[in-house]
Design an enzyme around this catalytic site. Structure first.
Site, PDB file in Angstrom:
ATOM      1  N   TRP A 100       3.581   1.197   3.656  1.00 29.96           N
ATOM      2  CA  TRP A 100       4.183   0.386   2.603  1.00 29.96           C
ATOM      3  C   TRP A 100       3.191   0.137   1.472  1.00 29.96           C
ATOM      4  O   TRP A 100       3.582   0.102   0.295  1.00 29.96           O
ATOM      5  CB  TRP A 100       4.719  -0.914   3.187  1.00 29.96           C
ATOM      6  CG  TRP A 100       5.699  -0.642   4.282  1.00 29.96           C
ATOM      7  CD1 TRP A 100       5.559  -0.904   5.621  1.00 29.96           C
ATOM      8  CD2 TRP A 100       6.961   0.029   4.160  1.00 29.96           C
ATOM      9  NE1 TRP A 100       6.649  -0.447   6.320  1.00 29.96           N
ATOM     10  CE2 TRP A 100       7.518   0.134   5.458  1.00 29.96           C
ATOM     11  CE3 TRP A 100       7.665   0.560   3.073  1.00 29.96           C
ATOM     12  CZ2 TRP A 100       8.752   0.736   5.694  1.00 29.96           C
ATOM     13  CZ3 TRP A 100       8.898   1.163   3.309  1.00 29.96           C
ATOM     14  CH2 TRP A 100       9.431   1.241   4.610  1.00 29.96           C
ATOM     15  N   ASP A 167       2.053  -8.355  -0.735  1.00 27.66           N
ATOM     16  CA  ASP A 167       3.311  -8.063  -0.052  1.00 27.66           C
ATOM     17  C   ASP A 167       3.215  -8.690   1.333  1.00 27.66           C
ATOM     18  O   ASP A 167       2.501  -8.196   2.207  1.00 27.66           O
ATOM     19  CB  ASP A 167       3.515  -6.551   0.036  1.00 27.66           C
ATOM     20  CG  ASP A 167       4.756  -6.167   0.838  1.00 27.66           C
ATOM     21  OD1 ASP A 167       5.466  -7.063   1.336  1.00 27.66           O
ATOM     22  OD2 ASP A 167       5.008  -4.946   0.969  1.00 27.66           O
ATOM     23  N   LYS A 191      12.104 -10.302   8.246  1.00 27.15           N
ATOM     24  CA  LYS A 191      11.178 -10.362   9.379  1.00 27.15           C
ATOM     25  C   LYS A 191      11.099 -11.787   9.930  1.00 27.15           C
ATOM     26  O   LYS A 191      11.307 -12.004  11.110  1.00 27.15           O
ATOM     27  CB  LYS A 191       9.786  -9.894   8.959  1.00 27.15           C
ATOM     28  CG  LYS A 191       9.746  -8.562   8.239  1.00 27.15           C
ATOM     29  CD  LYS A 191      10.179  -7.398   9.104  1.00 27.15           C
ATOM     30  CE  LYS A 191      10.002  -6.080   8.378  1.00 27.15           C
ATOM     31  NZ  LYS A 191      10.425  -4.918   9.179  1.00 27.15           N
TER      32      LYS A 191
END
Length: 355
Positions: A100, A167, A191
């Protein structure tokens, strides 16, 4: 009983599911479903206001920061961050610690100059590089706090003289942070915060409007700030369920309490991985994630048999990401210590059979 170790969308507390399910039938005794109410109604305005207030309270967000609830996931933020923070002709610094983080840098390179200050790709992202140097002429420094695929987590903010962008998609609300240390934080909700469909953005207002770019309104943070996260129709249900989950977290005692629970859960599982003769962890010990525990079999031929036993014992989502294999146990906020203990019992049962 099912024990959900899946990497996302997230596990949520049972009481959140129950209240959210009721709202699908009848929201706040309005006779309407939460799925059909107007996002301009007073009922939903109260929801988005409370959700923002809970984020600000739980994370102790200081004045001078705006809180947004956007669509498009963290992947959209890979582009929105440089569009809003990277001046024409400027440079941004990126820290490459996994898939990511790599994707975030790739998108930023389409918008401006990117300098990758360090990478752990040389060892398949199983560690976090230390003592990195962030160039002082960068517009901002971007890093990913937790790497879901590889099971690593950055616990100390890298030293930086420029605004830090993080992030936090897979560890937001799982441990205490100082928001004032960051220029911008973004996190897909799916999440720890709520269901897929909404992305949290916390941005320092003074950083905006300085790029010299003319942006489409939908990609401009200022548009969403002025619109109160309702520049366009927001993801109503995802925000509502996030509000319920934030209420649950506050009622538990907040982030300091959940952090201690997460430490215990992670330690319990890692202790078993290190003790058990059949398993071994994949991430460097000092960089092990509290959210995503990655491990493999010493004998890979036994992996299928372990997954079969785990399935019999009600463990869901343990298969590792296809790029690394092995196993991954995601132990987000709402996963109880009893589920971790049940997995430990299964690992010990497997060891008794195959050692």
């Amino acid at each position: 009983m099912k024990h959900n170790f899946g990497a996302g969308p997230c596990i949520l507390p049972k009481e959140v599911f129950q209240e959210a399910a009721q709202a699908v039938i009848d929201f706040n005794n309005t006779g309407l479903s939460i799925l059909e109410i107007s996002h301009r109604s007073k009922d939903f305005e109260a929801v988005i206001s409370e959700t923002e207030r809970l984020v600000r309270e739980l994370l102790n967000v200081p004045q001078g920061y705006s809180i947004l609830f956007l669509q498009g996931g963290a992947s959209t933020q890979f582009a929105m961050v440089p569009l809003n923070l990277l001046p024409e002709g400027g440079k941004a610094a990126y820290f490459d610690t996994g898939v990511w983080a790599t994707k975030a840098a790739k998108e930023a390179k389409k918008i401006g100059q990117v300098e990758v200050v360090a990478s752990s790709s040389d060892r398949n992202y199983t560690y976090i590089p230390k003592n990195i140097t962030v160039p002082s002429d960068a517009a901002y420094f971007h890093y990913t706090t937790n790497n879901t695929i590889y099971g690593t987590e950055v616990f100390d903010i890298p030293q930086s003289a420029v605004p830090v962008v993080a992030d936090m998609s897979s560890d937001i609300l799982s441990r205490e942070i100082n928001v004032a240390d960051y220029g911008l934080i973004y996190a897909g909700a799916q999440k720890n915060m709520g269901p897929a469909g909404v992305t949290l953005v916390i941005v320092k207002d003074e950083l905006l409007g300085k790029t010299g770019r003319t942006l489409p309104s939908i990609f401009d943070y200022d548009s969403h700030i002025k619109g109160g996260s309702m520049y366009n129709t927001p993801p109503v249900y995802s925000i509502y369920v996030s509000m319920l989950n934030l209420r649950w977290l506050k009622a538990k005692g907040g982030i300091s309490v959940i952090e201690q629970e997460n430490i215990v859960k992670a330690r319990t599982l890692y202790d078993e991985i290190d003790r058990n003769s059949l398993f071994k962890g994949t991430a460097e010990v000092e960089d092990r994630s509290r959210m995503n525990v990655t491990f493999v079999m010493n004998n890979p031929e036994l992996e299928g048999a372990f997954l079969d036993l785990a399935k019999e014992r009600g463990h869901i989502g343990l298969k590792g990401h296809r790029s690394v294999g092995g196993f991954r146990a995601s132990i987000y906020n709402a996963l109880s210590i009893s589920s971790v203990n049940a997995l430990v019992d299964t690992m010990q049962e497997f060891e008794e059979k195959y050692k």
